[in-house]
Design an enzyme around this catalytic site. Structure first.
Site, PDB file in Angstrom:
ATOM      1  N   ASP A  16       0.844  -1.200   0.000  1.00 49.59           N
ATOM      2  CA  ASP A  16       0.000   0.000   0.000  1.00 49.59           C
ATOM      3  C   ASP A  16       0.884   1.256   0.000  1.00 49.59           C
ATOM      4  O   ASP A  16       0.729   2.140  -0.839  1.00 49.59           O
ATOM      5  CB  ASP A  16      -0.941  -0.016   1.213  1.00 49.59           C
ATOM      6  N   GLU A 246       1.650  -6.390  -5.204  1.00 46.06           N
ATOM      7  CA  GLU A 246       1.266  -5.529  -6.336  1.00 46.06           C
ATOM      8  C   GLU A 246       2.446  -4.745  -6.907  1.00 46.06           C
ATOM      9  O   GLU A 246       2.711  -4.775  -8.114  1.00 46.06           O
ATOM     10  CB  GLU A 246       0.168  -4.548  -5.877  1.00 46.06           C
TER      11      GLU A 246
HETATM   12  O1  TRH Z   1       4.662  -6.215   0.588  1.00 43.19           O
HETATM   13  P1  TRH Z   1       3.682  -6.727  -0.390  1.00 43.19           P
HETATM   14  O2  TRH Z   1       3.242  -8.094  -0.216  1.00 43.19           O
HETATM   15  O3  TRH Z   1       2.467  -5.753  -0.390  1.00 43.19           O
HETATM   16  C1  TRH Z   1       1.111  -5.903  -0.614  1.00 43.19           C
HETATM   17  C2  TRH Z   1       0.384  -5.779   0.661  1.00 43.19           C
HETATM   18  O4  TRH Z   1       0.242  -7.063   1.194  1.00 43.19           O
HETATM   19  C3  TRH Z   1      -0.925  -5.157   0.445  1.00 43.19           C
HETATM   20  O5  TRH Z   1      -1.682  -5.098   1.641  1.00 43.19           O
HETATM   21  C4  TRH Z   1      -1.663  -5.907  -0.602  1.00 43.19           C
HETATM   22  O6  TRH Z   1      -2.848  -5.292  -0.795  1.00 43.19           O
HETATM   23  C5  TRH Z   1      -0.842  -5.886  -1.837  1.00 43.19           C
HETATM   24  O7  TRH Z   1       0.425  -6.469  -1.590  1.00 43.19           O
HETATM   25  C6  TRH Z   1      -1.501  -6.584  -2.981  1.00 43.19           C
HETATM   26  O8  TRH Z   1       4.292  -6.597  -1.877  1.00 43.19           O
HETATM   27  P2  TRH Z   1       4.453  -5.337  -2.850  1.00 43.19           P
HETATM   28  O9  TRH Z   1       3.136  -4.861  -3.323  1.00 43.19           O
HETATM   29  O10 TRH Z   1       5.406  -5.735  -3.861  1.00 43.19           O
HETATM   30  O11 TRH Z   1       5.104  -4.207  -1.943  1.00 43.19           O
HETATM   31  C7  TRH Z   1       6.433  -4.228  -1.521  1.00 43.19           C
HETATM   32  C8  TRH Z   1       7.037  -2.851  -1.631  1.00 43.19           C
HETATM   33  O12 TRH Z   1       8.322  -2.822  -1.023  1.00 43.19           O
HETATM   34  C9  TRH Z   1       7.250  -2.410  -3.064  1.00 43.19           C
HETATM   35  O13 TRH Z   1       6.991  -1.032  -3.184  1.00 43.19           O
HETATM   36  C10 TRH Z   1       8.715  -2.681  -3.319  1.00 43.19           C
HETATM   37  C11 TRH Z   1       9.284  -2.360  -1.973  1.00 43.19           C
HETATM   38  N1  TRH Z   1      10.577  -2.968  -1.658  1.00 43.19           N
HETATM   39  C12 TRH Z   1      11.678  -2.132  -1.523  1.00 43.19           C
HETATM   40  O14 TRH Z   1      11.571  -0.911  -1.709  1.00 43.19           O
HETATM   41  N2  TRH Z   1      12.866  -2.686  -1.163  1.00 43.19           N
HETATM   42  C13 TRH Z   1      13.023  -4.021  -0.958  1.00 43.19           C
HETATM   43  O15 TRH Z   1      14.142  -4.459  -0.612  1.00 43.19           O
HETATM   44  C14 TRH Z   1      11.887  -4.868  -1.137  1.00 43.19           C
HETATM   45  C15 TRH Z   1      12.020  -6.350  -0.948  1.00 43.19           C
HETATM   46  C16 TRH Z   1      10.673  -4.306  -1.478  1.00 43.19           C
END
Ligand code: TRH
Length: 356
Positions: A16, A246
């Site tokens: 999010d 996402e």
């Molecule tokens: O963390 P996620 O699983 O996030 C979500 C949430 O669960 C949310 O509630 C749900 O609705 C959605 O998924 C579908 O995975 P996501 O979306 O990839 O988010 C991770 C964020 O963290 C993304 O912006 C990338 C960032 N990130 C970094 O900046 N550095 C890192 O080292 C990593 C591993 C991720």
């Protein structure tokens, strides 16, 4: 300079805030003033450690003291503070009130994108709320893609970038990044993967669960949380990216490398249809160089990675067929790159929603 108020509630994990931050940064880079209001800003320490001109981040509770901006984004149905909505209703020039929804490849997205919901009761009575759906097709709001992103991914020197961080591959080794939920079927995956891989493990349960399961010829390194910019570079540097949720899922598509998506699990099973809808679109046989036999194996692998089908020999085969996987990733990226990006569409949509 138009002011954008972006409201975000952290439900769980990082998606999010990750999506909101990326959008806010992109708006700021395009000359808008972005204010991010979030109930948990702690992940900003690693996602965005440096200040960004034009972007300010605030705790959600401070919003009641702010005068609403020109555009108010209620992300993922987070429900704005009612005092803020009251202030929106009394603003001499109406703010455009837009609900930014979750990403899906399902067909309801095209039907729902752009709809207006007049508010008849509550603090926002008399206002219109508009629905904006990201998506993969022309009749949706598109995907976040900053100007020059694909070129940056193409010109990135992956091995040098990895080596500078001490994560270099050994001769003949392939590298993958793994960002996964705790229920990922790691044992089956490692068995199917075979030897000759360096696995770069992003923070999360796999950092402890995976190392004891490694097979001969596989190595793993635990990575710290990277900034969003560096996480992009990691995705550009790897031969295969395992992503989730996402935002990382979208970024991996821009990386143009083979990508396996672990979808956010929903108790009612809705995630299965969502995964299939994405596979239907992205494994489209009309893509340049599409290989139907490979596509069906990749579908089997994607479903197995999500616990939706058994691990069969086809899954291991799909992991070995690098050139078909790269071909699909590049053609799919090229197709997505022809769409107008989400921020451009949202800026035009906000003008429409405010009657301009
Ligand atoms: O963390 P996620 O699983 O996030 C979500 C949430 O669960 C949310 O509630 C749900 O609705 C959605 O998924 C579908 O995975 P996501 O979306 O990839 O988010 C991770 C964020 O963290 C993304 O912006 C990338 C960032 N990130 C970094 O900046 N550095 C890192 O080292 C990593 C591993 C991720």
């Amino acid at each position: 300079m138009p002011i954008w108020d972006i409201f975000c509630r952290v439900i769980d994990n990082h998606g999010d805030l990750g999506v909101c931050l990326r959008l806010a940064r992109d708006l700021a880079a395009r000359g808008q003033q972005a204010r991010l209001w979030c109930d948990d800003l702690s992940a900003l320490n690693w996602m965005q450690p440096e200040a960004v001109p034009g972007l300010s981040c605030h705790h959600w509770d401070q919003a009641i003291e702010a005068a609403p901006g020109d555009v108010v984004l209620e992300t993922f149905g987070c429900e704005l503070p009612s005092a803020f909505v009251v202030a929106m209703a009394t603003r001499p020039t109406r703010s455009a009130w837009i609900n930014l929804e979750y990403l899906s490849a399902e067909s309801y997205v095209e039907r729902s994108h752009g709809l207006k919901s007049p508010q008849f009761s509550g603090p926002g009575a008399g206002l219109d709320k508009w629905f904006f759906y990201p998506g993969f097709t022309a009749r949706t709001g598109g995907l976040l893609r900053e100007p020059g992103l694909i070129d940056a991914a193409i010109s990135h020197h992956g091995d040098a970038w990895l080596a500078a961080r001490g994560w270099q591959r050994q001769p003949g080794e392939r590298v993958l990044s793994l960002f996964a939920y705790p229920q990922a079927p790691l044992d089956e995956f490692l068995e199917a993967l075979g030897p000759g891989w360096l696995l770069l493990l992003c923070p999360g349960a796999p950092q402890t669960a995976l190392p004891p399961l490694l097979r001969p010829g596989q190595r793993a390194l635990a990575l710290p949380y990277l900034s969003q910019q560096d996480y992009d570079r990691l995705l550009w540097s790897c031969d295969l990216n395992l992503v989730r949720g996402e935002d990382s899922f979208v970024r991996a598509q821009w990386a143009g490398q083979p990508m396996l998506w672990q979808i956010y699990f929903q108790d009612d099973g809705a995630h299965a249809a969502k995964l299939d809808a994405f596979l239907d679109l992205s494994l489209d046989l009309s893509l340049d160089g599409a290989d139907p036999a490979w596509a069906s194996r990749w579908r089997a692998l994607s479903r197995a990675w999500n616990g939706l089908s058994d691990w069969t020999p086809a899954c291991a085969e799909a992991l070995r067929e690098r050139s078909a996987a790269v071909g699909q990733a590049r053609s799919w990226r090229a197709r997505l790159g022809m769409q107008e990006d989400l921020t451009s569409q949202l800026m035009a949509f906000a003008r429409h929603a405010s009657g301009g």
